[in-house]
Scaffold this active site. Structure first.
Site, PDB file in Angstrom:
ATOM      1  N   HIS A 199      -0.228 -11.472   8.903  1.00  0.00           N
ATOM      2  CA  HIS A 199       0.988 -11.891   8.215  1.00  0.00           C
ATOM      3  C   HIS A 199       1.400 -13.259   8.773  1.00  0.00           C
ATOM      4  CE1 HIS A 199       4.790 -11.698   6.135  1.00  0.00           C
ATOM      5  NE2 HIS A 199       5.370 -12.097   7.255  1.00  0.00           N
ATOM      6  N   LEU A 209       0.836  -1.207   0.000  1.00  0.00           N
ATOM      7  CA  LEU A 209       0.000   0.000   0.000  1.00  0.00           C
ATOM      8  C   LEU A 209       0.873   1.260   0.000  1.00  0.00           C
ATOM      9  CD1 LEU A 209      -2.542  -1.194   2.693  1.00  0.00           C
ATOM     10  CD2 LEU A 209      -2.867  -1.155   0.208  1.00  0.00           C
TER      11      LEU A 209
HETATM   12  C1  GAR Z   1      -2.993 -15.862   4.623  1.00  0.00           C
HETATM   13  O1  GAR Z   1      -2.336 -16.994   5.090  1.00  0.00           O
HETATM   14  C2  GAR Z   1      -2.277 -14.607   5.037  1.00  0.00           C
HETATM   15  O2  GAR Z   1      -1.549 -14.771   6.204  1.00  0.00           O
HETATM   16  C3  GAR Z   1      -1.357 -14.362   3.868  1.00  0.00           C
HETATM   17  O3  GAR Z   1      -2.098 -14.723   2.756  1.00  0.00           O
HETATM   18  C4  GAR Z   1      -2.956 -15.808   3.096  1.00  0.00           C
HETATM   19  C5  GAR Z   1      -4.311 -15.564   2.477  1.00  0.00           C
HETATM   20  O4  GAR Z   1      -5.106 -16.691   2.571  1.00  0.00           O
HETATM   21  N1  GAR Z   1      -0.971 -12.999   3.827  1.00  0.00           N
HETATM   22  C6  GAR Z   1       0.244 -12.599   3.487  1.00  0.00           C
HETATM   23  O5  GAR Z   1       1.115 -13.355   3.141  1.00  0.00           O
HETATM   24  C7  GAR Z   1       0.437 -11.100   3.555  1.00  0.00           C
HETATM   25  N2  GAR Z   1       1.825 -10.786   3.596  1.00  0.00           N
HETATM   26  P1  GAR Z   1      -6.670 -16.621   2.311  1.00  0.00           P
HETATM   27  O6  GAR Z   1      -6.881 -15.901   0.980  1.00  0.00           O
HETATM   28  O7  GAR Z   1      -7.084 -18.058   2.204  1.00  0.00           O
HETATM   29  O8  GAR Z   1      -7.277 -15.910   3.452  1.00  0.00           O
END
Ligand code: GAR
Length: 222
Positions: A112, A96
């Protein structure tokens, strides 16, 4: 904060965390209004989850914009149609701009998949395995300009299982995320947790460390 916190959920993919919010709100365990689900990808499955739950959706593709700033301005203009009190980044894989973060100062949450400040950035699960760490998990934090660096609210930690793959570890971390993210957002929604003076405040006191919840290997809260 409004009586019922108007919440925008931003996704880029599957949206299993979004589903956890939908399920909690649906059964009355979480008192947020899920006002809109926004995606930067039209084929994100999370948009289907939102439609199935009767939540308005919006999509703007970042590829249609010359740069981050113009894309972020368009996203903010779209989101502001719902006047959100809270933005929940749930697998929203975009960095962002400073202007976007300032526009929603103190109102953006992210999850995260690491025990921040350890392992900001990508490929956290493989990096944890490569390092031989005994514990891994996920962190809910306020978003500031610093990538994965905003003040932390809640961490869920679980033991790393010897010989598991990064995908297996990721699945176990996600099961923890589905428990901690709605819970932390609920604390913000009901005013128990606030972003003030650049830090997290819990129950009216500045918090140096996040709340830490420990889970067993199969995702049961201990
Ligand atoms: C989640 O595990 C979240 O922690 C990660 O993306 C995944 C989304 O899963 N986020 C990151 O890596 C942000 N840096 P989802 O679409 O099944 O909720």
């Amino acid at each position: 904060m409004a009586t019922r916190c108007r919440t925008a959920v931003l996704i880029s993919g599957s949206g299993t965390n979004l589903q956890a919010f939908i399920d909690r709100v649906g059964c009355g365990a979480l008192d947020l209004e899920l006002s809109v689900v926004f995606s930067n990808k039209p084929d994100a499955y999370g948009l289907v989850r939102a439609k199935n739950a009767g939540i308005p959706t919006a999509c703007i593709e970042h590829g249609d914009f010359a740069g981050r700033d113009s894309f972020d301005r368009a996203v903010a203009a779209k989101l502001d149609e719902w006047q959100p009190d809270l933005l929940v980044l749930a697998g929203f894989m975009r960095i962002l701009s400073a202007a976007f973060v300032a526009h929603y100062a103190g109102k953006i949450l992210n999850i995260h998949p690491a025990l921040l400040p350890a392992y900001p950035g990508l490929n956290t699960h493989q990096r944890v395995l490569d390092a031989g760490d005994r514990w891994h998990g996920s962190t809910v934090h306020f978003v500031t300009e610093e990538l994965d660096g905003g003040p932390r609210i809640l961490q869920g930690r679980l033991p790393v299982v010897a010989s598991e793959t990064a995908d297996q570890l990721a699945a176990r971390v996600q099961a923890v995320e589905h428990q901690i993210y709605p819970e932390a957002a609920g604390w913000v929604g009901d005013g128990r947790v606030e972003f003030r003076d650049g830090r997290t405040w819990i129950d009216g006191k500045p918090a140096i460390d996040p709340v830490v919840q420990t889970f067993d290997a199969v995702g049961r809260r201990l």
